[in-house]
Design a protein around this motif. Sequence first.
Motif, short mmCIF file in Angstrom:
data_model
loop_
_atom_site.label_atom_id
_atom_site.label_comp_id
_atom_site.label_asym_id
_atom_site.label_seq_id
_atom_site.Cartn_x
_atom_site.Cartn_y
_atom_site.Cartn_z
N ARG A 146 0.85 -1.19 0.00
CA ARG A 146 0.00 0.00 0.00
C ARG A 146 0.89 1.24 0.00
NH1 ARG A 146 -5.23 -1.41 1.43
NH2 ARG A 146 -5.76 0.59 2.36
N SER A 147 0.34 2.35 -0.49
CA SER A 147 1.12 3.57 -0.63
C SER A 147 0.33 4.76 -0.10
CB SER A 147 1.47 3.78 -2.11
OG SER A 147 2.28 4.93 -2.28
N ALA A 148 1.05 5.83 0.24
CA ALA A 148 0.42 7.01 0.83
C ALA A 148 -0.36 7.80 -0.22
CB ALA A 148 1.48 7.90 1.47
N PHE A 149 -1.62 8.09 0.09
CA PHE A 149 -2.47 8.91 -0.76
C PHE A 149 -3.08 10.02 0.07
CE2 PHE A 149 -2.15 5.22 -3.41
CZ PHE A 149 -2.44 5.63 -4.71
N VAL A 150 -3.43 11.12 -0.61
CA VAL A 150 -4.14 12.23 0.02
C VAL A 150 -5.57 12.20 -0.50
CG1 VAL A 150 -4.26 14.72 0.39
CG2 VAL A 150 -2.03 13.59 0.14
N ILE A 151 -6.54 12.09 0.43
CA ILE A 151 -7.94 12.01 0.07
C ILE A 151 -8.50 13.43 0.00
CG2 ILE A 151 -10.13 10.89 0.57
CD1 ILE A 151 -7.72 9.00 0.24
N LEU A 152 -8.76 13.92 -1.20
CA LEU A 152 -9.16 15.31 -1.37
C LEU A 152 -10.66 15.49 -1.20
CD1 LEU A 152 -6.88 16.34 -4.36
CD2 LEU A 152 -6.54 16.76 -1.92
N SER A 153 -11.46 14.67 -1.85
CA SER A 153 -12.92 14.78 -1.71
C SER A 153 -13.55 13.48 -2.19
CB SER A 153 -13.46 15.95 -2.54
OG SER A 153 -13.16 15.79 -3.90
N GLY A 154 -14.44 12.95 -1.37
CA GLY A 154 -15.07 11.69 -1.74
C GLY A 154 -14.03 10.61 -1.94
N ARG A 155 -14.03 10.04 -3.13
CA ARG A 155 -13.05 8.99 -3.46
C ARG A 155 -11.89 9.53 -4.27
NH1 ARG A 155 -16.80 3.74 -5.12
NH2 ARG A 155 -17.91 3.53 -3.13
N ASN A 156 -11.82 10.84 -4.43
CA ASN A 156 -10.74 11.46 -5.19
C ASN A 156 -9.46 11.44 -4.36
OD1 ASN A 156 -9.26 12.85 -7.05
ND2 ASN A 156 -10.16 14.84 -6.60
N ALA A 157 -8.54 10.56 -4.74
CA ALA A 157 -7.30 10.40 -4.00
C ALA A 157 -6.10 10.62 -4.93
CB ALA A 157 -7.22 9.02 -3.38
N VAL A 158 -5.09 11.32 -4.41
CA VAL A 158 -3.89 11.61 -5.17
C VAL A 158 -2.69 11.09 -4.39
CG1 VAL A 158 -2.47 13.43 -6.20
CG2 VAL A 158 -4.95 13.69 -6.11
N PRO A 159 -1.74 10.38 -5.04
CA PRO A 159 -0.54 9.95 -4.33
C PRO A 159 0.14 11.13 -3.66
CG PRO A 159 -0.66 8.91 -6.49
CD PRO A 159 -1.76 9.93 -6.44
N LEU A 160 0.64 10.92 -2.45
CA LEU A 160 1.26 12.01 -1.69
C LEU A 160 2.35 12.70 -2.48
CD1 LEU A 160 1.67 13.62 0.91
CD2 LEU A 160 3.21 11.80 1.69
N LYS A 161 3.24 11.94 -3.10
CA LYS A 161 4.34 12.54 -3.85
C LYS A 161 3.82 13.39 -4.99
CE LYS A 161 8.68 11.51 -6.21
NZ LYS A 161 9.64 10.45 -6.64
N ALA A 162 2.79 12.90 -5.70
CA ALA A 162 2.23 13.66 -6.82
C ALA A 162 1.58 14.94 -6.33
CB ALA A 162 1.20 12.79 -7.56
N LEU A 163 0.91 14.89 -5.19
CA LEU A 163 0.26 16.09 -4.66
C LEU A 163 1.30 17.13 -4.24
CD1 LEU A 163 -2.86 16.67 -2.72
CD2 LEU A 163 -0.76 17.36 -1.55
N VAL A 164 2.36 16.69 -3.60
CA VAL A 164 3.42 17.61 -3.19
C VAL A 164 4.00 18.33 -4.40
CG1 VAL A 164 5.74 17.77 -2.21
CG2 VAL A 164 4.00 16.40 -1.06
N GLU A 165 4.32 17.56 -5.44
CA GLU A 165 4.90 18.17 -6.63
C GLU A 165 3.90 19.07 -7.34
OE1 GLU A 165 8.10 18.05 -7.44
OE2 GLU A 165 8.28 16.99 -5.54
N MET A 166 2.64 18.63 -7.42
CA MET A 166 1.62 19.44 -8.07
C MET A 166 1.44 20.79 -7.38
SD MET A 166 -2.44 18.54 -8.54
CE MET A 166 -2.66 18.39 -6.74
N LEU A 167 1.40 20.78 -6.06
CA LEU A 167 1.20 22.02 -5.32
C LEU A 167 2.41 22.93 -5.44
CD1 LEU A 167 -0.48 23.78 -3.49
CD2 LEU A 167 0.33 22.47 -1.52
N ARG A 168 3.58 22.39 -5.27
CA ARG A 168 4.78 23.23 -5.34
C ARG A 168 4.97 23.83 -6.72
NH1 ARG A 168 9.65 19.99 -2.39
NH2 ARG A 168 9.40 18.67 -4.21
#
Length: 209
Positions: A146-168
């Motif tokens: 299993r891997s770390a995900f960020v749950i944004l809304s409902g079932r919308n989940a983004v891998p933690l690494k992808a979210l960090v890069e997307m935001l930065r």
Amino acid sequence: CVRKLLMMWTAGEKALEAERDFYSATIQEAPVLYGEHAVEIQYHCEALVFFARSAMDLAAYAFGKLLPPPLSVKRADSFNDLLKAIVKQGPNQPLAILIENWRVAEPSWLPLIVDLEKGRSLRDQLAHQKGFPIDYQDISLTSEKRSAFVILSGRNAVPLKALVEMLRMGVTEAFRTFEDVCLDYHAKASIFDGTEASDTGHRTSKPKA
């Protein structure tokens, strides 16, 4: 503002580093985030979001004064205020179009720090409602890990690494976009001091540096 941007990047690196340290020492088929690991990872994740918003809030005050009319505003106390003022100028404004693209992208970095539409941004949710929504999900159907995900809304989940890069990257590119618009406008405005050529055909004043 630039220092806040650097703090945002640092927080992202720290978040990924802390999660890697936890993941390498836990049972990867059933990771349970708790205790000191949970505190450290969520601390850096929340810092990432708050520094991102803080950097753009600080920039908004300057950009609000430096953007070309009619986009300039007397006072923008937050990035949210600045974006809403630009959007009010109409859907055909290039910056308004770009802001809408930022907003509707899937997934998008903008709703993480600003709530242009109904519903709170992730930043506001962290400030008023909940902790950082990190969880562990299956990497794929063929792996038990299993891997770390960020749950944004409902079932919308983004891998933690992808979210960090997307935001930065999103915040940095937005800053550079506003900066370029301001610099381009004021560079053109300062070529001459506004005095036209005299009747003799010679300039009455030198171009500004």
